[in-house]
Design a protein around this motif. Structure first.
Motif, short mmCIF file in Angstrom:
data_model
loop_
_atom_site.label_atom_id
_atom_site.label_comp_id
_atom_site.label_asym_id
_atom_site.label_seq_id
_atom_site.Cartn_x
_atom_site.Cartn_y
_atom_site.Cartn_z
N VAL A 117 -27.71 23.69 91.31
CA VAL A 117 -26.30 24.10 91.37
C VAL A 117 -26.20 25.62 91.34
O VAL A 117 -25.37 26.21 92.04
N VAL A 118 -27.06 26.26 90.56
CA VAL A 118 -27.07 27.73 90.52
C VAL A 118 -27.50 28.28 91.88
O VAL A 118 -26.87 29.17 92.44
N ALA A 119 -28.59 27.74 92.41
CA ALA A 119 -29.14 28.25 93.68
C ALA A 119 -28.19 28.01 94.85
O ALA A 119 -28.14 28.82 95.78
N HIS A 122 -23.06 29.38 96.12
CA HIS A 122 -22.24 29.95 97.21
C HIS A 122 -22.22 29.03 98.42
O HIS A 122 -21.20 28.92 99.09
N GLY A 123 -23.33 28.35 98.68
CA GLY A 123 -23.38 27.41 99.81
C GLY A 123 -22.48 26.21 99.60
O GLY A 123 -21.94 25.65 100.56
N LEU A 124 -22.32 25.79 98.36
CA LEU A 124 -21.45 24.65 98.05
C LEU A 124 -19.98 25.04 98.04
O LEU A 124 -19.10 24.17 98.00
N LYS A 125 -19.71 26.35 98.03
CA LYS A 125 -18.35 26.87 98.03
C LYS A 125 -17.51 26.30 96.87
O LYS A 125 -16.35 25.92 97.04
N LEU A 126 -18.14 26.27 95.71
CA LEU A 126 -17.45 25.80 94.52
C LEU A 126 -16.69 26.94 93.87
O LEU A 126 -17.17 28.07 93.85
N ARG A 127 -15.53 26.62 93.32
CA ARG A 127 -14.84 27.60 92.51
C ARG A 127 -15.70 27.87 91.28
O ARG A 127 -16.44 27.00 90.82
N PHE A 128 -15.58 29.05 90.70
CA PHE A 128 -16.42 29.42 89.56
C PHE A 128 -16.30 28.42 88.42
O PHE A 128 -17.29 27.98 87.85
N THR A 130 -15.41 25.29 88.44
CA THR A 130 -16.04 24.00 88.81
C THR A 130 -17.55 24.11 88.71
O THR A 130 -18.21 23.24 88.14
N TRP A 131 -18.10 25.17 89.28
CA TRP A 131 -19.54 25.40 89.21
C TRP A 131 -20.00 25.47 87.76
O TRP A 131 -20.99 24.84 87.38
N GLN A 132 -19.26 26.22 86.95
CA GLN A 132 -19.64 26.39 85.54
C GLN A 132 -19.61 25.07 84.79
O GLN A 132 -20.51 24.78 84.00
N ARG A 133 -18.61 24.25 85.04
CA ARG A 133 -18.52 22.95 84.36
C ARG A 133 -19.67 22.03 84.76
O ARG A 133 -20.22 21.32 83.91
#
Length: 184
Positions: A117-119, A122-128, A130-133
């Motif tokens: 998920v970290v790597a 940006h490719g997944l275009k997640l909001r910050f 959402t990514w953090q959760r």
């Protein structure tokens, strides 16, 4: 935190289970312990609970330790493979008769997922947020799985220091999650 980590590592180094064992067994054992130690420090670094010069430094160290955590897991699994390939296959296929194997595999895949998920952020275009959760959920699963894995194994870790290290890692995760909630 440093003292519980140091005591755990030193106690493991004097374990009677290490007598007559080859270096591969040592590598398998200590890479697993070091992975748990890294998990202890990760939430404290990213939230700024540990006193570094700035939060940026804490996040940078967190990222570097995350890579080191993946390396420790790779060493742990690959050296266990060298000691007993059938046991590792059973564990990875989730058919091992030992519960600690199941927890170890769950923790491993959760860490790999958190790293992916970290790597791919940006490719997944997640909001910050959402990514953090997602990252936090996967790391919480990894810490809980690692604690269960470690507590169920009768290996080189001395019992009292193992419980102390596992408890500290769990409390660090809770402290990190609470610090994160306060900042939102």
């Amino acid at each position: 935190m440093v003292s519980v980590s140091t005591v755990s590592l030193v106690a493991a180094a004097f374990s009677p289970f290490l007598q007559w064992r080859d270096p591969v067994y040592w590598a398998a054992s200590f890479s697993g312990i070091l992975a748990l130690v890294i998990m202890l420090f990760q939430p404290l670094l990213v939230t700024g609970i540990l006193p570094l010069h700035s939060n940026f430094n804490g996040r940078r160290v967190h990222r570097n330790l995350g890579v080191l955590l993946l390396v420790m897991i790779a060493i742990h699994v690959s050296t266990l493979w060298l000691t007993s390939p059938p046991d590792v296959i059973d564990a990875l296929l989730l058919v091992s008769p030992t519960p600690f194997s199941l927890w170890g595999v769950i923790a491993m895949w959760a860490i790999i997922g958190a790293a992916a998920v970290v790597a791919l952020r940006h490719g997944l275009k997640l909001r910050f947020i959402t990514w953090q959760r997602i990252h936090l959920a996967l790391t919480a699963i990894a810490v809980a799985g690692t604690i269960a894995h470690a507590l169920l194994i009768d290996g080189i870790m001395e019992q009292v220091s193992k419980v102390a290290l596992c408890t500290s890692a769990g409390l660090a995760l809770v402290a990190g999650l609470r610090a994160r909630r306060k900042r939102i």
